[in-house]
Motif scaffolding. Structure first.
Motif, PDB file in Angstrom:
ATOM      1  N   SER A 177      44.928  15.445  -5.106  1.00 44.01           N
ATOM      2  CA  SER A 177      45.641  15.597  -3.839  1.00 44.01           C
ATOM      3  C   SER A 177      46.758  14.561  -3.728  1.00 44.01           C
ATOM      4  O   SER A 177      47.874  14.876  -3.293  1.00 44.01           O
ATOM      5  CB  SER A 177      44.674  15.467  -2.661  1.00 44.01           C
ATOM      6  OG  SER A 177      44.095  14.179  -2.611  1.00 44.01           O
TER       7      SER A 177
ATOM      8  N   VAL B  27      44.400  12.600   5.884  1.00 41.13           N
ATOM      9  CA  VAL B  27      44.581  11.948   4.582  1.00 41.13           C
ATOM     10  C   VAL B  27      46.049  11.987   4.175  1.00 41.13           C
ATOM     11  O   VAL B  27      46.622  10.983   3.728  1.00 41.13           O
ATOM     12  CB  VAL B  27      43.710  12.629   3.498  1.00 41.13           C
ATOM     13  CG1 VAL B  27      44.055  12.083   2.113  1.00 41.13           C
ATOM     14  CG2 VAL B  27      42.234  12.428   3.803  1.00 41.13           C
TER      15      VAL B  27
ATOM     16  N   GLU C  22      42.656  22.157   6.183  1.00 39.65           N
ATOM     17  CA  GLU C  22      41.523  21.377   6.684  1.00 39.65           C
ATOM     18  C   GLU C  22      42.054  20.180   7.470  1.00 39.65           C
ATOM     19  O   GLU C  22      42.901  19.423   6.983  1.00 39.65           O
ATOM     20  CB  GLU C  22      40.654  20.892   5.523  1.00 39.65           C
ATOM     21  CG  GLU C  22      40.017  22.008   4.714  1.00 39.65           C
ATOM     22  CD  GLU C  22      38.967  22.755   5.522  1.00 39.65           C
ATOM     23  OE1 GLU C  22      38.381  22.140   6.436  1.00 39.65           O
ATOM     24  OE2 GLU C  22      38.752  23.948   5.234  1.00 39.65           O
TER      25      GLU C  22
ATOM     26  N   TRP D 162      45.345  23.251   0.988  1.00 38.85           N
ATOM     27  CA  TRP D 162      44.484  22.080   1.172  1.00 38.85           C
ATOM     28  C   TRP D 162      44.660  21.493   2.567  1.00 38.85           C
ATOM     29  O   TRP D 162      43.705  21.004   3.183  1.00 38.85           O
ATOM     30  CB  TRP D 162      44.853  21.059   0.088  1.00 38.85           C
ATOM     31  CG  TRP D 162      44.110  19.765   0.138  1.00 38.85           C
ATOM     32  CD1 TRP D 162      42.822  19.533  -0.241  1.00 38.85           C
ATOM     33  CD2 TRP D 162      44.621  18.494   0.572  1.00 38.85           C
ATOM     34  NE1 TRP D 162      42.496  18.215  -0.071  1.00 38.85           N
ATOM     35  CE2 TRP D 162      43.586  17.551   0.428  1.00 38.85           C
ATOM     36  CE3 TRP D 162      45.860  18.063   1.055  1.00 38.85           C
ATOM     37  CZ2 TRP D 162      43.760  16.208   0.752  1.00 38.85           C
ATOM     38  CZ3 TRP D 162      46.030  16.728   1.381  1.00 38.85           C
ATOM     39  CH2 TRP D 162      44.986  15.818   1.231  1.00 38.85           C
TER      40      TRP D 162
ATOM     41  N   ASN E 112      42.019  16.749   5.913  1.00 36.41           N
ATOM     42  CA  ASN E 112      43.008  16.566   4.855  1.00 36.41           C
ATOM     43  C   ASN E 112      44.378  16.236   5.432  1.00 36.41           C
ATOM     44  O   ASN E 112      45.174  15.519   4.809  1.00 36.41           O
ATOM     45  CB  ASN E 112      43.099  17.810   3.977  1.00 36.41           C
ATOM     46  CG  ASN E 112      41.833  18.042   3.180  1.00 36.41           C
ATOM     47  OD1 ASN E 112      41.053  17.107   2.964  1.00 36.41           O
ATOM     48  ND2 ASN E 112      41.607  19.268   2.743  1.00 36.41           N
TER      49      ASN E 112
END
Length: 382
Positions: free
Chosen positions: A6, A38, A32, A29, A35
């Motif tokens: 990622s 992140v 979510e 990705w 994520n």
């Protein structure tokens, strides 16, 4: 998706190196919510790019990202960037109203983004020279205005013909950070690596060997012609072939000149060719000559390690860190200052496929705890 993957995709997106497939994977990705957190934390920490919710403006995104590219004057980014606007918008929407904002001073102070130098490819035609932009399509003419070939983006294609007169040479110089291809007048295709110079005839002469002169690294796909053997002349060793595929690595800073044969058959020799001093290679073999020595040795190798650069990959097999940073300097047109002399002798194995330099640096930092500092195009290893 793993954490490392990622982060790799985020870096490639931020530096405008991600393919359509990679951007789509990143978008999936980001569906979510955790994520998205992140993503924003990683971007803010590593690139000094802030995130703001509920203030999305697609026009402003386009404007600010364009200004950022122009400010850094990075031609490589410019070439690829236009096709990414709609994907940037997809990612921004996926983040619920996230957008980049331009803050040049802050970005530079964070010292996490490498800004490579941008040097030109130079074609020397007799006493005249011209710069080649890999985005151009144009005819190449001699001093009399005669068309001798055509530039097709990152490939120079010469008119197919043999000459009945004297040899006329062109010389092409590839700077660090770029690659280029030349299709010679006999149909031979030469892939030129960064930091390479090739001198070659505009047209080869009938009933004479086809000869070119190389300093740097090139991968040759030689057109078969039994009547006209093909010679590659380097400062240390000469290569003669009839029709084959092989790599020649003869950078001036190397201690060895290496010739790796992929297909066909070649002979290597020093100085004047004789029956006694020729060394013949078979596919899968590497012939080497050490500077200042007469002997040519050969060994069986995995040819992919030596030819991966043609497709944009970097492969390091039992390579010292000093050798690795030399290749990184050529590939990305940056300068490394290694203050860790012990590290320079350490041996590493790694492979990178068309990665931006930030990904390469992060890999060494994460995997081997290598600490570094970035100042535009200079990277200091602590």
């Amino acid at each position: 998706m793993t954490v490392k993957k990622s982060e790799r995709l985020i870096v490639k997106f931020i530096t405008n190196q991600a393919s359509h497939e990679e951007i789509e994977e990143l978008t999936e990705w980001l569906k979510e919510e955790e994520n998205q957190t992140v993503f924003k934390d990683f971007v803010k920490t590593n690139y000094a790019i802030d995130t703001t919710l509920n203030t999305f403006d697609s026009t402003e995104v386009r404007k600010q990202l364009s200004e950022r590219i122009q400010k850094e004057n990075n031609v490589f980014y410019k070439r690829r960037f236009s096709s990414y606007y709609k994907y940037a918008a997809i990612l921004i929407v996926a983040l619920g109203g996230f957008y980049f904002y331009k803050n040049t001073e802050k970005s530079h102070s964070k010292q996490n983004v490498v800004i490579p130098r941008e040097d030109e490819i130079v074609l020397q035609l007799g006493n005249e020279s011209q710069n080649l932009d890999p985005n151009d399509d144009k005819n190449i003419t001699d001093k009399n205005g005669n068309v001798i070939g055509r530039q097709e983006k990152d490939r120079l294609v010469y008119t197919k013909a043999y000459s009945g007169g004297a040899l006329v040479y062109n010389t092409i110089r590839i700077p660090y950070g770029k690659k280029f291809e030349v299709q010679l007048s006999d149909g031979t295709l030469v892939h030129l690596n960064a930091g390479t110079t090739l001198r070659y005839p505009v047209q080869f002469v009938k009933n004479q060997n086809r000869q070119v002169y190389l300093l740097g690294e090139a991968y040759f796909e030689v057109e078969k012609d039994k009547e006209h053997p093909f010679d590659v002349n380097t400062q240390n060793v000469n290569v003669e072939v009839l029709g084959t595929k092989f790599n020649v690595d003869t950078y001036s800073e190397n201690t060895n000149t290496d010739v790796v044969l992929v297909e066909g058959k070649v002979s290597l020799y020093k100085d004047q060719k004789t029956k006694e001093n020729q060394v013949f290679l078979k596919p899968g073999e590497k012939g080497s000559n050490e500077k200042g020595q007469f002997a040519i040795t050969k060994e069986q190798v995995n040819t992919e390690y030596y030819t991966a650069w043609v497709k944009g990959s970097l492969v390091f097999k039992n390579a010292s860190f000093e050798d690795i940073i030399k290749k990184l300097e050529r590939r990305y047109n940056v300068t490394f200052i290694n203050r860790n002399k012990k590290l320079g002798r350490e041996i590493f194995n790694a492979r990178f496929d068309n990665e931006p330099i930030e990904v390469v640096l992060k890999y060494f930092s994460d995997s081997y705890a290598i600490d570094y500092n970035i100042d535009r195009d200079k990277i200091t290893i602590k």
